[in-house]
Design a protein around this motif. Structure first.
Motif, PDB file in Angstrom:
ATOM      1  N   PHE A  44      22.875  33.031  64.491  1.00 23.36           N
ATOM      2  CA  PHE A  44      24.072  33.456  63.771  1.00 23.36           C
ATOM      3  C   PHE A  44      23.705  34.648  62.891  1.00 23.36           C
ATOM      4  O   PHE A  44      22.528  34.900  62.643  1.00 23.36           O
ATOM      5  CB  PHE A  44      24.609  32.330  62.875  1.00 23.36           C
ATOM      6  CG  PHE A  44      25.132  31.133  63.621  1.00 23.36           C
ATOM      7  CD1 PHE A  44      26.486  30.983  63.868  1.00 23.36           C
ATOM      8  CD2 PHE A  44      24.264  30.130  64.055  1.00 23.36           C
ATOM      9  CE1 PHE A  44      26.972  29.870  64.541  1.00 23.36           C
ATOM     10  CE2 PHE A  44      24.735  29.010  64.724  1.00 23.36           C
ATOM     11  CZ  PHE A  44      26.098  28.876  64.974  1.00 23.36           C
ATOM     12  N   TYR A  45      24.730  35.355  62.390  1.00 27.70           N
ATOM     13  CA  TYR A  45      24.469  36.509  61.532  1.00 27.70           C
ATOM     14  C   TYR A  45      25.198  36.333  60.197  1.00 27.70           C
ATOM     15  O   TYR A  45      26.413  36.084  60.179  1.00 27.70           O
ATOM     16  CB  TYR A  45      24.918  37.816  62.194  1.00 27.70           C
ATOM     17  CG  TYR A  45      24.218  39.021  61.620  1.00 27.70           C
ATOM     18  CD1 TYR A  45      22.962  39.404  62.103  1.00 27.70           C
ATOM     19  CD2 TYR A  45      24.783  39.740  60.576  1.00 27.70           C
ATOM     20  CE1 TYR A  45      22.302  40.497  61.564  1.00 27.70           C
ATOM     21  CE2 TYR A  45      24.122  40.835  60.025  1.00 27.70           C
ATOM     22  CZ  TYR A  45      22.876  41.202  60.529  1.00 27.70           C
ATOM     23  OH  TYR A  45      22.210  42.276  59.980  1.00 27.70           O
ATOM     24  N   PRO A  46      24.479  36.454  59.067  1.00 27.09           N
ATOM     25  CA  PRO A  46      25.093  36.204  57.758  1.00 27.09           C
ATOM     26  C   PRO A  46      26.139  37.248  57.377  1.00 27.09           C
ATOM     27  O   PRO A  46      25.988  38.431  57.693  1.00 27.09           O
ATOM     28  CB  PRO A  46      23.910  36.273  56.783  1.00 27.09           C
ATOM     29  CG  PRO A  46      22.678  36.266  57.622  1.00 27.09           C
ATOM     30  CD  PRO A  46      23.051  36.801  58.964  1.00 27.09           C
ATOM     31  N   LYS A  55      28.481  31.539  54.908  1.00 25.52           N
ATOM     32  CA  LYS A  55      29.396  32.318  55.733  1.00 25.52           C
ATOM     33  C   LYS A  55      28.643  33.167  56.764  1.00 25.52           C
ATOM     34  O   LYS A  55      27.661  33.831  56.425  1.00 25.52           O
ATOM     35  CB  LYS A  55      30.260  33.222  54.859  1.00 25.52           C
ATOM     36  CG  LYS A  55      31.229  32.464  53.960  1.00 25.52           C
ATOM     37  CD  LYS A  55      32.091  33.413  53.167  1.00 25.52           C
ATOM     38  CE  LYS A  55      33.068  32.657  52.268  1.00 25.52           C
ATOM     39  NZ  LYS A  55      33.943  33.583  51.516  1.00 25.52           N
ATOM     40  N   ALA A  56      29.108  33.129  57.999  1.00 28.84           N
ATOM     41  CA  ALA A  56      28.560  33.942  59.091  1.00 28.84           C
ATOM     42  C   ALA A  56      29.679  34.798  59.667  1.00 28.84           C
ATOM     43  O   ALA A  56      30.854  34.439  59.598  1.00 28.84           O
ATOM     44  CB  ALA A  56      27.963  33.053  60.178  1.00 28.84           C
ATOM     45  N   TYR A 100      25.591  37.338  68.707  1.00 29.82           N
ATOM     46  CA  TYR A 100      25.378  36.269  67.735  1.00 29.82           C
ATOM     47  C   TYR A 100      26.551  35.291  67.772  1.00 29.82           C
ATOM     48  O   TYR A 100      27.698  35.680  68.002  1.00 29.82           O
ATOM     49  CB  TYR A 100      25.228  36.848  66.325  1.00 29.82           C
ATOM     50  CG  TYR A 100      23.917  37.565  66.108  1.00 29.82           C
ATOM     51  CD1 TYR A 100      22.783  36.868  65.714  1.00 29.82           C
ATOM     52  CD2 TYR A 100      23.813  38.935  66.323  1.00 29.82           C
ATOM     53  CE1 TYR A 100      21.571  37.511  65.529  1.00 29.82           C
ATOM     54  CE2 TYR A 100      22.600  39.597  66.137  1.00 29.82           C
ATOM     55  CZ  TYR A 100      21.479  38.882  65.739  1.00 29.82           C
ATOM     56  OH  TYR A 100      20.283  39.526  65.560  1.00 29.82           O
ATOM     57  N   LEU A 101      26.234  34.047  67.551  1.00 31.14           N
ATOM     58  CA  LEU A 101      27.276  33.043  67.436  1.00 31.14           C
ATOM     59  C   LEU A 101      28.021  33.234  66.115  1.00 31.14           C
ATOM     60  O   LEU A 101      27.521  33.869  65.199  1.00 31.14           O
ATOM     61  CB  LEU A 101      26.663  31.643  67.482  1.00 31.14           C
ATOM     62  CG  LEU A 101      25.799  31.313  68.702  1.00 31.14           C
ATOM     63  CD1 LEU A 101      25.215  29.918  68.572  1.00 31.14           C
ATOM     64  CD2 LEU A 101      26.599  31.447  69.984  1.00 31.14           C
ATOM     65  N   ASP A 102      29.212  32.676  66.027  1.00 28.59           N
ATOM     66  CA  ASP A 102      29.961  32.756  64.774  1.00 28.59           C
ATOM     67  C   ASP A 102      30.908  31.572  64.702  1.00 28.59           C
ATOM     68  O   ASP A 102      30.845  30.665  65.527  1.00 28.59           O
ATOM     69  CB  ASP A 102      30.716  34.093  64.668  1.00 28.59           C
ATOM     70  CG  ASP A 102      31.653  34.327  65.831  1.00 28.59           C
ATOM     71  OD1 ASP A 102      32.666  33.600  65.921  1.00 28.59           O
ATOM     72  OD2 ASP A 102      31.388  35.221  66.660  1.00 28.59           O
ATOM     73  N   LYS A 134      37.740  30.997  60.071  1.00 32.11           N
ATOM     74  CA  LYS A 134      37.228  31.968  59.121  1.00 32.11           C
ATOM     75  C   LYS A 134      35.746  31.718  58.842  1.00 32.11           C
ATOM     76  O   LYS A 134      35.235  30.630  59.100  1.00 32.11           O
ATOM     77  CB  LYS A 134      38.024  31.882  57.813  1.00 32.11           C
ATOM     78  CG  LYS A 134      39.495  32.229  57.948  1.00 32.11           C
ATOM     79  CD  LYS A 134      40.199  32.181  56.599  1.00 32.11           C
ATOM     80  CE  LYS A 134      40.198  30.776  56.017  1.00 32.11           C
ATOM     81  NZ  LYS A 134      40.977  30.716  54.749  1.00 32.11           N
ATOM     82  N   PRO A 135      35.045  32.716  58.272  1.00 28.74           N
ATOM     83  CA  PRO A 135      33.643  32.516  57.906  1.00 28.74           C
ATOM     84  C   PRO A 135      33.425  31.376  56.920  1.00 28.74           C
ATOM     85  O   PRO A 135      32.319  30.856  56.802  1.00 28.74           O
ATOM     86  CB  PRO A 135      33.253  33.859  57.276  1.00 28.74           C
ATOM     87  CG  PRO A 135      34.165  34.853  57.908  1.00 28.74           C
ATOM     88  CD  PRO A 135      35.466  34.127  58.087  1.00 28.74           C
TER      89      PRO A 135
END
Length: 462
Positions: free
Chosen positions: A154-156, A413-414, A424-426, A431-432
Motif C-alpha cells: 500500500f502507499y501512505p 490512511k492510504a 499499489y493496493l488501496d 475513502k482513505p
C-alpha cells in the motif's frame, strides 16, 4: 394501412418499454451506494481487472480469505500516475465519541526520509530471502527504491514520510483521535539500539508523548527483542523508561483490581527467553525481581503456540496478547481459540488481550510468503476480527497496527498509486479513512459492551 400503423406503434412501444425495463433492472443489480463494492476499487482500475481475478472472489471466512502472490502487478505498461501526498486530509474531530483507553494500537516510529534523516529508512526495506535456497532463487533480491518504490503493498497518504517530522506525528495523533483509540503501544528499543533495518528511535519518545497528550492519548511501550535481551537488562530498561517518561501526563498506567496504577509493557517475542529467566524478573522471589518495587508494572507476553500458555504463567507475566493480524497463522492469532485463551487467563488471573487487524500482506518484503496473505475485503476481514474479539470479553483489545506498512496491517490512511512497475493496493471504493472510521464504530461498541461485563472498572490514570 391505419391498422398496420397502429400495430407498428404498439410493437415499437413494447420494444421501448422492454429496453427501459432491462436498463432499470441492470441498474438495480449494481447500486451506486452499496455498503461494500469491488475489492480495492478494481472498478476504477479496469486495466488490471483481468490480471487479478482472485481479488473479486466472494469473501469466505472458512477459506481464510487469502489472495495469491500477484497482488502487486509488475511491468504495468502505463504512464506513471501518482496521487501527490503533499497535504494530508484532515480528520473531522468535532462530535466524536471519547477515546477508549481499553483499545490499544501498535505504532512504529522507525520511518525516515532524506529531508529529516539524511536518507530513507525502512521505506527502502530489503527483499528478504527464503531460508530454502531453492525457493529463494525464484524471487527478486535487493532493496526497494523510494519514494515511488517502497517496502509496502500500500502507499501512505503522507508519502514516504519521516517519523521525526512533527507534522507527521501530529497527523498520526489526529487520526488515532478520530478513531476513538485511547492508547498507542510504541515499538521501543533501548537507547542506541535499533532493529536491523532502522535507526535508534528512543530520542523520539518525548515528541510522541507531547503530541499524544495534546489529543489526550496515552502511550505504552512495546518492547522489541533487542540484542541479548534478558532479565537483567530488562530490569535496567524498564527502570530507564519509568524514570525518564513515567511522570509525563501521556504515560499510560492501568488501574488494577486492587487500586494500583501500574505501567504496562507489551513484550514482543517473549517466548525466545526462557520462563526461568522471566521468573527472575517477574516473580516476587526472583533474583532480579521488579515486583513490589517502584518499577513494578504489568507485563504482557506474546502467545504464539498453545504450549506458551504455561511458560507465560511460570515466567510471572500478567497477561497475554496475540499480535499477528493473520487468522489461522498461529494458535494465538486464530479467532477460534480466543474463547479458550480467555478461559485460561481467567483461571490464572491473567489479562487477555487479543490482537485484531485489517488484513495482512508482506509480499513486498517477503515475496514467497503468499500463504499468509489475508485479503481486507473492503473492511469485512477487520470487522470479523473485531466481532470475534468482543465475543471473548477481553480486558483490552489491541490493533495490529496503525502503521506497520511492510506487513500491510496499517489502518493509517492510504492512497491510490501506480507506477510503470507497481500498482499499489488501496481502500477504494471507500475513502482513505475507511479503517479509522471502522475503528471508531467498533471502539464505541466495545466501550458499551465492556461496561456490561467488566465489574472492575479499571481506568488509565495520568
Amino acid at each position: 394501412m391505419a391498422k398496420f400503423r397502429r400495430r407498428t406503434c404498439i410493437t415499437l412501444s413494447l420494444f421501448i418499454l422492454f429496453i427501459f425495463s432491462l436498463m432499470m433492472g441492470l441498474k438495480m443489480l449494481r447500486p451506486h451506494k452499496a455498503a461494500f463494492g469491488d475489492p480495492f476499487g478494481l472498478d476504477l482500475l479496469p486495466e488490471i481487472r483481468q490480471q487479478t481475478p482472485h481479488l473479486v472472489k466472494t469473501f469466505d471466512s472458512q477459506k481464510s480469505d487469502k489472495i495469491d502472490s500477484e497482488t502487486n502487478v509488475k511491468n504495468f505498461k502505463s504512464v506513471e500516475i501518482t496521487v501527490k501526498p503533499s497535504k494530508a486530509s484532515e480528520p473531522y474531530l468535532e462530535g466524536l465519541p471519547p477515546r477508549n483507553y481499553y483499545l490499544h494500537i501498535f505504532y512504529y516510529s522507525w520511518y525516515g526520509n532524506p529531508q529529516f534523516d539524511g536518507k530513507y529508512v525502512h521505506w527502502n526495506h530489503p527483499i528478504l530471502s527464503h531460508w530454502d535456497l531453492r525457493i529463494a532463487k525464484k524471487y527478486p533480491q535487493g532493496k526497494h527504491n523510494p519514494p515511488d518504490d517502497i517496502g509496502s503493498s500500500f502507499y501512505p497518504e503522507l508519502g514516504s514520510y519521516s517519523s521525526r517530522d512533527p507534522s507527521v506525528i501530529e497527523t498520526h495523533m489526529k487520526q488515532m483521535y478520530s478513531a476513538s483509540i485511547g492508547v498507542l503501544a510504541l515499538s521501543w528499543y533501548p537507547p542506541d539500539s535499533n532493529d536491523e533495518n532502522g535507526e535508534p528511535t528512543d530520542n523520539l519518545v518525548p515528541a510522541i508523548l507531547d503530541k499524544a497528550h495534546k489529543y489526550n492519548l496515552k502511550v505504552t511501550f512495546h518492547i522489541e527483542p533487542y540484542k541479548n535481551r534478558d532479565d537483567k537488562n530488562m530490569y535496567r530498561n524498564v527502570k530507564y523508561i519509568i524514570d525518564k517518561y513515567g511522570n509525563h501526563p501521556a504515560f499510560y498506567r492501568y488501574k488494577t483490581k486492587n487500586g494500583s496504577a501500574l505501567p504496562m509493557f507489551y513484550v514482543y517475542d517473549s517466548y525466545i527467553t526462557t520462563a526461568e529467566k522471566w521468573a527472575n524478573l517477574l516473580t516476587s522471589s526472583g533474583s532480579q525481581s521488579i515486583r513490589n518495587s517502584p518499577y513494578d508494572a504489568l507485563f504482557i507476553a506474546l502467545l504464539v503456540e498453545k504450549k506458551h500458555r504455561y511458560e507465560i504463567l511460570r515466567g510471572g507475566f500478567d497477561g497475554i496478547y496475540t499480535y499477528f493480524a493473520t487468522n489461522g497463522f498461529t494458535y494465538g492469532s486464530s479467532y477460534e481459540n480466543w474463547a479458550k485463551l480467555k478461559f485460561f487467563c481467567d483461571q490464572f488471573d491473567l489479562m487477555f488481550i487479543p490482537s485484531v487487524g485489517p488484513g495482512y500482506i508482506d509480499t513486498s518484503i517477503r515475496p514467497w510468503n503468499t500463504q499468509n496473505t489475508r485479503n481486507r475485503v473492503n473492511g469485512k476481514y477487520y470487522e470479523e476480527a473485531l466481532s470475534a474479539a468482543l465475543q471473548a470479553h477481553p480486558s483490552i483489545i489491541s490493533i495490529t497496527s496503525f502503521n506497520e506498512w511492510h506487513e500491510g496491517t496499517q489502518i493509517e490512511k492510504a492512497i491510490p498509486k501506480r507506477t510503470s512497475n507497481t500498482v499499489y493496493l488501496d481502500y477504494r471504493p471507500h475513502k482513505p479513512s475507511l479503517y479509522l472510521d471502522l475503528t471508531r464504530k467498533w471502539s464505541e461498541k466495545y466501550s458499551k459492551e465492556r461496561a456490561t461485563y467488566a465489574l472492575d472498572h479499571q481506568l488509565p490514570v495520568s
